[in-house]
Motif scaffolding. Sequence first.
Motif, PDB file in Angstrom:
ATOM      1  N   LEU A 156       0.825  -1.207   0.000  1.00 42.35           N
ATOM      2  CA  LEU A 156       0.000   0.000   0.000  1.00 42.35           C
ATOM      3  C   LEU A 156       0.862   1.261   0.000  1.00 42.35           C
ATOM      4  O   LEU A 156       0.555   2.238  -0.707  1.00 42.35           O
ATOM      5  CB  LEU A 156      -0.911  -0.018   1.234  1.00 42.35           C
ATOM      6  CG  LEU A 156      -1.849   1.191   1.410  1.00 42.35           C
ATOM      7  CD1 LEU A 156      -2.833   1.284   0.251  1.00 42.35           C
ATOM      8  CD2 LEU A 156      -2.591   1.088   2.741  1.00 42.35           C
ATOM      9  N   LEU A 157       1.961   1.236   0.777  1.00 43.82           N
ATOM     10  CA  LEU A 157       2.813   2.416   0.902  1.00 43.82           C
ATOM     11  C   LEU A 157       3.746   2.590  -0.294  1.00 43.82           C
ATOM     12  O   LEU A 157       3.724   3.625  -0.978  1.00 43.82           O
ATOM     13  CB  LEU A 157       3.617   2.336   2.199  1.00 43.82           C
ATOM     14  CG  LEU A 157       4.644   3.454   2.434  1.00 43.82           C
ATOM     15  CD1 LEU A 157       3.947   4.808   2.515  1.00 43.82           C
ATOM     16  CD2 LEU A 157       5.451   3.184   3.703  1.00 43.82           C
ATOM     17  N   PHE A 158       4.583   1.555  -0.561  1.00 44.70           N
ATOM     18  CA  PHE A 158       5.656   1.714  -1.543  1.00 44.70           C
ATOM     19  C   PHE A 158       5.220   1.452  -2.983  1.00 44.70           C
ATOM     20  O   PHE A 158       5.871   1.936  -3.912  1.00 44.70           O
ATOM     21  CB  PHE A 158       6.819   0.774  -1.195  1.00 44.70           C
ATOM     22  CG  PHE A 158       7.545   1.146   0.058  1.00 44.70           C
ATOM     23  CD1 PHE A 158       8.388   2.241   0.087  1.00 44.70           C
ATOM     24  CD2 PHE A 158       7.368   0.418   1.222  1.00 44.70           C
ATOM     25  CE1 PHE A 158       9.054   2.594   1.256  1.00 44.70           C
ATOM     26  CE2 PHE A 158       8.034   0.763   2.386  1.00 44.70           C
ATOM     27  CZ  PHE A 158       8.877   1.862   2.403  1.00 44.70           C
ATOM     28  N   THR A 159       4.142   0.709  -3.172  1.00 43.07           N
ATOM     29  CA  THR A 159       3.706   0.410  -4.534  1.00 43.07           C
ATOM     30  C   THR A 159       2.536   1.292  -4.971  1.00 43.07           C
ATOM     31  O   THR A 159       2.616   1.978  -5.997  1.00 43.07           O
ATOM     32  CB  THR A 159       3.295  -1.073  -4.648  1.00 43.07           C
ATOM     33  OG1 THR A 159       4.393  -1.898  -4.254  1.00 43.07           O
ATOM     34  CG2 THR A 159       2.914  -1.413  -6.083  1.00 43.07           C
ATOM     35  N   PRO A 166       7.959  -2.226  -7.286  1.00 40.11           N
ATOM     36  CA  PRO A 166       6.902  -3.079  -7.854  1.00 40.11           C
ATOM     37  C   PRO A 166       6.566  -4.232  -6.918  1.00 40.11           C
ATOM     38  O   PRO A 166       7.436  -4.762  -6.219  1.00 40.11           O
ATOM     39  CB  PRO A 166       7.522  -3.584  -9.158  1.00 40.11           C
ATOM     40  CG  PRO A 166       8.999  -3.598  -8.884  1.00 40.11           C
ATOM     41  CD  PRO A 166       9.251  -2.430  -7.967  1.00 40.11           C
ATOM     42  N   ALA A 167       5.307  -4.607  -6.895  1.00 39.84           N
ATOM     43  CA  ALA A 167       4.874  -5.745  -6.085  1.00 39.84           C
ATOM     44  C   ALA A 167       4.713  -7.002  -6.912  1.00 39.84           C
ATOM     45  O   ALA A 167       4.657  -8.104  -6.368  1.00 39.84           O
ATOM     46  CB  ALA A 167       3.553  -5.424  -5.390  1.00 39.84           C
ATOM     47  N   THR A 168       4.642  -6.863  -8.217  1.00 40.09           N
ATOM     48  CA  THR A 168       4.527  -8.001  -9.130  1.00 40.09           C
ATOM     49  C   THR A 168       5.415  -7.749 -10.338  1.00 40.09           C
ATOM     50  O   THR A 168       6.033  -6.686 -10.461  1.00 40.09           O
ATOM     51  CB  THR A 168       3.066  -8.196  -9.598  1.00 40.09           C
ATOM     52  OG1 THR A 168       2.624  -6.999 -10.270  1.00 40.09           O
ATOM     53  CG2 THR A 168       2.148  -8.479  -8.424  1.00 40.09           C
ATOM     54  N   GLY A 169       5.471  -8.748 -11.221  1.00 39.45           N
ATOM     55  CA  GLY A 169       6.272  -8.611 -12.425  1.00 39.45           C
ATOM     56  C   GLY A 169       7.297  -9.718 -12.547  1.00 39.45           C
ATOM     57  O   GLY A 169       7.464 -10.539 -11.635  1.00 39.45           O
ATOM     58  N   PRO A 170       8.014  -9.760 -13.666  1.00 37.93           N
ATOM     59  CA  PRO A 170       9.003 -10.826 -13.878  1.00 37.93           C
ATOM     60  C   PRO A 170      10.215 -10.682 -12.971  1.00 37.93           C
ATOM     61  O   PRO A 170      10.585  -9.576 -12.568  1.00 37.93           O
ATOM     62  CB  PRO A 170       9.396 -10.636 -15.356  1.00 37.93           C
ATOM     63  CG  PRO A 170       9.128  -9.195 -15.638  1.00 37.93           C
ATOM     64  CD  PRO A 170       7.930  -8.832 -14.814  1.00 37.93           C
ATOM     65  N   VAL A 171      10.819 -11.815 -12.653  1.00 38.05           N
ATOM     66  CA  VAL A 171      12.060 -11.843 -11.874  1.00 38.05           C
ATOM     67  C   VAL A 171      13.194 -12.134 -12.837  1.00 38.05           C
ATOM     68  O   VAL A 171      13.395 -13.265 -13.267  1.00 38.05           O
ATOM     69  CB  VAL A 171      12.001 -12.912 -10.758  1.00 38.05           C
ATOM     70  CG1 VAL A 171      13.300 -12.931  -9.970  1.00 38.05           C
ATOM     71  CG2 VAL A 171      10.826 -12.654  -9.831  1.00 38.05           C
ATOM     72  N   PHE A 261       3.389 -15.915  -2.428  1.00 36.85           N
ATOM     73  CA  PHE A 261       2.050 -15.818  -3.014  1.00 36.85           C
ATOM     74  C   PHE A 261       1.612 -14.363  -3.147  1.00 36.85           C
ATOM     75  O   PHE A 261       1.092 -13.949  -4.193  1.00 36.85           O
ATOM     76  CB  PHE A 261       1.049 -16.594  -2.157  1.00 36.85           C
ATOM     77  CG  PHE A 261      -0.372 -16.506  -2.645  1.00 36.85           C
ATOM     78  CD1 PHE A 261      -0.789 -17.256  -3.731  1.00 36.85           C
ATOM     79  CD2 PHE A 261      -1.276 -15.672  -2.020  1.00 36.85           C
ATOM     80  CE1 PHE A 261      -2.093 -17.164  -4.193  1.00 36.85           C
ATOM     81  CE2 PHE A 261      -2.579 -15.576  -2.466  1.00 36.85           C
ATOM     82  CZ  PHE A 261      -2.988 -16.326  -3.558  1.00 36.85           C
ATOM     83  N   ILE A 262       1.827 -13.556  -2.097  1.00 37.79           N
ATOM     84  CA  ILE A 262       1.382 -12.166  -2.120  1.00 37.79           C
ATOM     85  C   ILE A 262       2.120 -11.370  -3.192  1.00 37.79           C
ATOM     86  O   ILE A 262       1.512 -10.576  -3.926  1.00 37.79           O
ATOM     87  CB  ILE A 262       1.581 -11.527  -0.738  1.00 37.79           C
ATOM     88  CG1 ILE A 262       0.608 -12.148   0.273  1.00 37.79           C
ATOM     89  CG2 ILE A 262       1.369 -10.008  -0.795  1.00 37.79           C
ATOM     90  CD1 ILE A 262       0.800 -11.657   1.684  1.00 37.79           C
ATOM     91  N   PHE A 263       3.433 -11.588  -3.309  1.00 38.06           N
ATOM     92  CA  PHE A 263       4.240 -10.811  -4.251  1.00 38.06           C
ATOM     93  C   PHE A 263       4.458 -11.536  -5.588  1.00 38.06           C
ATOM     94  O   PHE A 263       5.276 -11.087  -6.394  1.00 38.06           O
ATOM     95  CB  PHE A 263       5.596 -10.475  -3.621  1.00 38.06           C
ATOM     96  CG  PHE A 263       5.495  -9.531  -2.462  1.00 38.06           C
ATOM     97  CD1 PHE A 263       5.221  -8.192  -2.661  1.00 38.06           C
ATOM     98  CD2 PHE A 263       5.660  -9.983  -1.162  1.00 38.06           C
ATOM     99  CE1 PHE A 263       5.125  -7.317  -1.588  1.00 38.06           C
ATOM    100  CE2 PHE A 263       5.560  -9.117  -0.088  1.00 38.06           C
ATOM    101  CZ  PHE A 263       5.295  -7.786  -0.297  1.00 38.06           C
TER     102      PHE A 263
END
Length: 315
Positions: A156-159, A166-171, A261-263
């Motif tokens: 909620l704060l940083f994203t 980013p909280a999601t996306g490719p690694v 799971f969350i990220f």
Amino acid sequence: MASYLLKKIGQLVPTLLGVITLVFIVIRLIPGDATSAMAGDSLSGDALNALRTRLGLDTPMWQQYLNYWGDLLRLDLGKTMVTGQSILGLIGDALPITFVIALLTIAIACVIAVALGTIAAFTAHKGKKVVDNVLTWIAMLVDLMPSFWVALLLMLLFTLTLGWLPATGPVDFGDPAALLKRIALPLIVLCLGQISTIARITRTSVLEVLNEDYIRTARAFGMPQLRVVFRHALKNAAMPIITVAGLAFGGLMNGTVITEFIFSIPGIGSLLIGGIKMRDYTLVQNVILVYSLLFIIVNMLTDILYRYMDPRVKY
């Protein structure tokens, strides 16, 4: 050393045998099977039975168990029941991600936690209870915070609010800067829990050592306080810290299911949850087999490290 390693390897066999057998039975006691998860409402009757036969699920459980051991003895982890992908390939893709996150987490956590725990022990030993109490209470409060709640707050704060991480996306391992930004939030969540635990263990262990006679002797010779605390006291108080850090690293290597799971981290934990949801027996069994091996190896390395940290320890 050689006899110790042989003893550990001897203990490895019955441990893995028990883990494999227990997982094999428990996963099959869950209602439904891989065919039901794959077919959903699209197949029934003869078609569903034919799919079950093709996957080898129509044979008795003891026969499936023997077949699985036959594959293991050939070092063949097989393919997933649902997608037909190579299990070894899936684990090979997920394990480096989990390893990087676990290694960075335990390294950052140990540096911060050992420093905080040592400072808390030193101030407590000097009678300055305020600093010690503040650090101890902060560690306890952080330890009580659920990881999923902390993860959601950070998102909620940083994203969503600041848009920094980013909280999601490719690694992507090919871009270190993007990789660090991608795993920064999971690292913060995991580090908070490890810092609080290791800091409390460090405080207790160092505080006990500060009351030893050789510490008073070192002070009597006029050694600087920081040198006495960090070079002599901390080194002799390191055994419990190494134990906790080793267990924590083993746990992190086995995946942190909620955080992954969350990220949306495609690590070992996410792989296991996906296998359980799809009732993919082969995938779940082999992932937990890798879990067990990793945990045993980490514990073995921790025991070996004891000898180098304290020559009094015998294998």
